[in-house]
Structures are given as C-alpha cells and as structure tokens.
Design a protein around this motif. Sequence first.
Motif, PDB file in Angstrom:
ATOM      1  N   THR A   1      -4.964   6.095  -4.299  1.00  0.00           N
ATOM      2  CA  THR A   1      -4.645   4.832  -3.632  1.00  0.00           C
ATOM      3  C   THR A   1      -5.860   4.277  -2.897  1.00  0.00           C
ATOM      4  O   THR A   1      -6.191   3.090  -3.011  1.00  0.00           O
ATOM      5  CB  THR A   1      -3.470   5.027  -2.652  1.00  0.00           C
ATOM      6  N   LEU A   2      -6.535   5.141  -2.147  1.00  0.00           N
ATOM      7  CA  LEU A   2      -7.697   4.681  -1.387  1.00  0.00           C
ATOM      8  C   LEU A   2      -8.876   4.334  -2.293  1.00  0.00           C
ATOM      9  O   LEU A   2      -9.621   3.389  -2.008  1.00  0.00           O
ATOM     10  CB  LEU A   2      -8.090   5.732  -0.348  1.00  0.00           C
ATOM     11  N   ILE A   3      -9.041   5.069  -3.391  1.00  0.00           N
ATOM     12  CA  ILE A   3     -10.110   4.744  -4.341  1.00  0.00           C
ATOM     13  C   ILE A   3      -9.862   3.369  -4.958  1.00  0.00           C
ATOM     14  O   ILE A   3     -10.772   2.545  -5.068  1.00  0.00           O
ATOM     15  CB  ILE A   3     -10.223   5.828  -5.437  1.00  0.00           C
ATOM     16  N   THR A   4      -8.615   3.112  -5.350  1.00  0.00           N
ATOM     17  CA  THR A   4      -8.279   1.823  -5.962  1.00  0.00           C
ATOM     18  C   THR A   4      -8.502   0.679  -4.972  1.00  0.00           C
ATOM     19  O   THR A   4      -9.039  -0.374  -5.330  1.00  0.00           O
ATOM     20  CB  THR A   4      -6.824   1.824  -6.451  1.00  0.00           C
ATOM     21  N   MET A   5      -8.061   0.897  -3.738  1.00  0.00           N
ATOM     22  CA  MET A   5      -8.257  -0.149  -2.726  1.00  0.00           C
ATOM     23  C   MET A   5      -9.739  -0.386  -2.458  1.00  0.00           C
ATOM     24  O   MET A   5     -10.168  -1.521  -2.232  1.00  0.00           O
ATOM     25  CB  MET A   5      -7.540   0.230  -1.438  1.00  0.00           C
TER      26      MET A   5
ATOM     27  N   MET B   1       0.826  -1.186   0.000  1.00  0.00           N
ATOM     28  CA  MET B   1       0.000   0.000   0.000  1.00  0.00           C
ATOM     29  C   MET B   1       0.874   1.255   0.000  1.00  0.00           C
ATOM     30  O   MET B   1       0.578   2.211  -0.711  1.00  0.00           O
ATOM     31  CB  MET B   1      -0.914  -0.004   1.224  1.00  0.00           C
ATOM     32  N   GLY B   2       1.927   1.242   0.810  1.00  0.00           N
ATOM     33  CA  GLY B   2       2.840   2.378   0.853  1.00  0.00           C
ATOM     34  C   GLY B   2       3.542   2.592  -0.473  1.00  0.00           C
ATOM     35  O   GLY B   2       3.707   3.721  -0.931  1.00  0.00           O
ATOM     36  N   ARG B   3       3.965   1.478  -1.100  1.00  0.00           N
ATOM     37  CA  ARG B   3       4.635   1.581  -2.396  1.00  0.00           C
ATOM     38  C   ARG B   3       3.675   2.115  -3.460  1.00  0.00           C
ATOM     39  O   ARG B   3       4.050   2.954  -4.283  1.00  0.00           O
ATOM     40  CB  ARG B   3       5.192   0.218  -2.799  1.00  0.00           C
ATOM     41  N   MET B   4       2.431   1.642  -3.431  1.00  0.00           N
ATOM     42  CA  MET B   4       1.429   2.109  -4.386  1.00  0.00           C
ATOM     43  C   MET B   4       1.198   3.609  -4.199  1.00  0.00           C
ATOM     44  O   MET B   4       1.110   4.355  -5.176  1.00  0.00           O
ATOM     45  CB  MET B   4       0.112   1.345  -4.181  1.00  0.00           C
ATOM     46  N   PHE B   5       1.151   4.056  -2.955  1.00  0.00           N
ATOM     47  CA  PHE B   5       0.977   5.475  -2.651  1.00  0.00           C
ATOM     48  C   PHE B   5       2.153   6.289  -3.193  1.00  0.00           C
ATOM     49  O   PHE B   5       1.954   7.330  -3.833  1.00  0.00           O
ATOM     50  CB  PHE B   5       0.834   5.664  -1.142  1.00  0.00           C
ATOM     51  N   LEU B   6       3.370   5.834  -2.944  1.00  0.00           N
ATOM     52  CA  LEU B   6       4.546   6.580  -3.384  1.00  0.00           C
ATOM     53  C   LEU B   6       4.652   6.623  -4.909  1.00  0.00           C
ATOM     54  O   LEU B   6       4.981   7.673  -5.486  1.00  0.00           O
ATOM     55  CB  LEU B   6       5.815   5.970  -2.781  1.00  0.00           C
ATOM     56  N   VAL B   7       4.365   5.518  -5.562  1.00  0.00           N
ATOM     57  CA  VAL B   7       4.430   5.479  -7.030  1.00  0.00           C
ATOM     58  C   VAL B   7       3.407   6.437  -7.625  1.00  0.00           C
ATOM     59  O   VAL B   7       3.712   7.206  -8.546  1.00  0.00           O
ATOM     60  CB  VAL B   7       4.208   4.039  -7.548  1.00  0.00           C
ATOM     61  N   ARG B   8       2.211   6.425  -7.088  1.00  0.00           N
ATOM     62  CA  ARG B   8       1.170   7.324  -7.622  1.00  0.00           C
ATOM     63  C   ARG B   8       1.485   8.783  -7.313  1.00  0.00           C
ATOM     64  O   ARG B   8       1.280   9.654  -8.157  1.00  0.00           O
ATOM     65  CB  ARG B   8      -0.186   6.930  -7.070  1.00  0.00           C
ATOM     66  N   THR B   9       1.967   9.046  -6.129  1.00  0.00           N
ATOM     67  CA  THR B   9       2.293  10.426  -5.747  1.00  0.00           C
ATOM     68  C   THR B   9       3.371  10.996  -6.655  1.00  0.00           C
ATOM     69  O   THR B   9       3.214  12.088  -7.212  1.00  0.00           O
ATOM     70  CB  THR B   9       2.757  10.484  -4.280  1.00  0.00           C
ATOM     71  N   PHE B  10       4.463  10.262  -6.824  1.00  0.00           N
ATOM     72  CA  PHE B  10       5.560  10.790  -7.632  1.00  0.00           C
ATOM     73  C   PHE B  10       5.262  10.717  -9.125  1.00  0.00           C
ATOM     74  O   PHE B  10       5.793  11.518  -9.900  1.00  0.00           O
ATOM     75  CB  PHE B  10       6.874  10.100  -7.260  1.00  0.00           C
ATOM     76  N   GLY B  11       4.408   9.801  -9.553  1.00  0.00           N
ATOM     77  CA  GLY B  11       3.953   9.795 -10.941  1.00  0.00           C
ATOM     78  C   GLY B  11       3.114  11.027 -11.255  1.00  0.00           C
ATOM     79  O   GLY B  11       3.297  11.669 -12.296  1.00  0.00           O
ATOM     80  N   LEU B  12       2.201  11.347 -10.351  1.00  0.00           N
ATOM     81  CA  LEU B  12       1.397  12.567 -10.527  1.00  0.00           C
ATOM     82  C   LEU B  12       2.274  13.809 -10.479  1.00  0.00           C
ATOM     83  O   LEU B  12       2.078  14.758 -11.246  1.00  0.00           O
ATOM     84  CB  LEU B  12       0.320  12.654  -9.444  1.00  0.00           C
ATOM     85  N   LEU B  13       3.251  13.814  -9.581  1.00  0.00           N
ATOM     86  CA  LEU B  13       4.169  14.951  -9.484  1.00  0.00           C
ATOM     87  C   LEU B  13       4.923  15.142 -10.791  1.00  0.00           C
ATOM     88  O   LEU B  13       5.050  16.270 -11.286  1.00  0.00           O
ATOM     89  CB  LEU B  13       5.145  14.746  -8.322  1.00  0.00           C
ATOM     90  N   ALA B  14       5.406  14.060 -11.371  1.00  0.00           N
ATOM     91  CA  ALA B  14       6.139  14.152 -12.638  1.00  0.00           C
ATOM     92  C   ALA B  14       5.242  14.671 -13.764  1.00  0.00           C
ATOM     93  O   ALA B  14       5.661  15.526 -14.555  1.00  0.00           O
ATOM     94  CB  ALA B  14       6.722  12.796 -13.007  1.00  0.00           C
ATOM     95  N   ALA B  15       4.017  14.187 -13.827  1.00  0.00           N
ATOM     96  CA  ALA B  15       3.098  14.631 -14.886  1.00  0.00           C
ATOM     97  C   ALA B  15       2.741  16.106 -14.723  1.00  0.00           C
ATOM     98  O   ALA B  15       2.773  16.872 -15.688  1.00  0.00           O
ATOM     99  CB  ALA B  15       1.833  13.780 -14.866  1.00  0.00           C
ATOM    100  N   LEU B  16       2.428  16.509 -13.496  1.00  0.00           N
ATOM    101  CA  LEU B  16       2.089  17.914 -13.257  1.00  0.00           C
ATOM    102  C   LEU B  16       3.289  18.823 -13.473  1.00  0.00           C
ATOM    103  O   LEU B  16       3.160  19.937 -13.989  1.00  0.00           O
ATOM    104  CB  LEU B  16       1.529  18.084 -11.842  1.00  0.00           C
TER     105      LEU B  16
END
Length: 167
Positions: A70-74, A1-16
């Motif tokens: 992350t929470l929506i996916t879970m 869950m933590g890894r999924m959160f970090l991947v999504r957070t930094f993926g969104l950061l890179a896109a933005l």
Amino acid sequence: MGRMFLVRTFGLLAALLLILQTLDLLSESGSILAHPGNTQAQVWTYVTLRAPQIIAFLLPFSVLLGTILTLITMNQNSEVIALKAAGLSAHQVLAPLLVASLGVAAVSFVFNERIVTRATATLDQWKDVDYGALPIDRGERTNVWVRDGDDLIAVQQVPASSSRWAG
C-alpha cells in the motif's frame, strides 16, 4: 487508503493460503487416504480443519506485506507527497492504516479464540487416531490440572460420571 490496505492484505492472505494449503495437502493426503474407508470427503475435512491454523500463521505476514504494498503504491503515485502538501502530518497520513490494522487485529483475536482453537483440537484428535473415525466424546478428560487453594494437582483422568456427583 484503508480499503486498499485491507484488499491487499486479504488478497495476499488468500494467495499464500492457497499455496501453503496445497503443499500441506500434498504431504498429508497419503496418510488420510491410507486409512480404510477414507475418501475425498475426508481430504476436504482435513482442508477445513487445517485452513484456520494456516490463516492464523499467515495473517501477520499478510498485514506486513499489505502495508508495504500500500505504501509503495502510494509513494509511486506521489500520493504521500500530495497529502503532505495538503497539510497532513505523517500521523494523519498513517491513521487509516492504523485503524484498519486495529480492526484486523480484533478479527484475528476473535478468529484465533473461536475457530482456530476448536479446529486444532479436532485435528489433533483426528491425527491421534490416524485419520480414522473419531471416538465418541463421553465426557472423559485426561491430563487435567486442578487447583486446590494454592496447590496445583495433576489428574491423569477424570471420568464422565464425576460431573454428576451428588453433592
């Protein structure tokens, strides 16, 4: 869950970051290239000096969006229900997110203190000379505030040679 959160957070950061950096570069590239002698190298210098400011601005939004995704996916995969059925409390379910968020906060603090402040100072100096050559730093400082006991004194300029006074 933590890894999924970090991947999504930094993926969104890179896109933005990519989107906002592109828009910012479109507005500033004309000013940068207007100075005689500036080339594509100066545009890339601007990108490297401006990116830390944009990252510092976008990181809180990316963390929020990463948490929500992350929470929506879970929730869609019924993982939260499975964890609750296994006997975990809400605090135990959210613990990995909290630990990962504290790690992101620590990284953000160090990034802001070490990189963003220096990049911002350099970019401000460069903007002050209209994206021309930066003046050589000879150690002179302007607009310095000095404390003398309980008094706060504004000094307009401190020459570089004042630090070499014989005491």
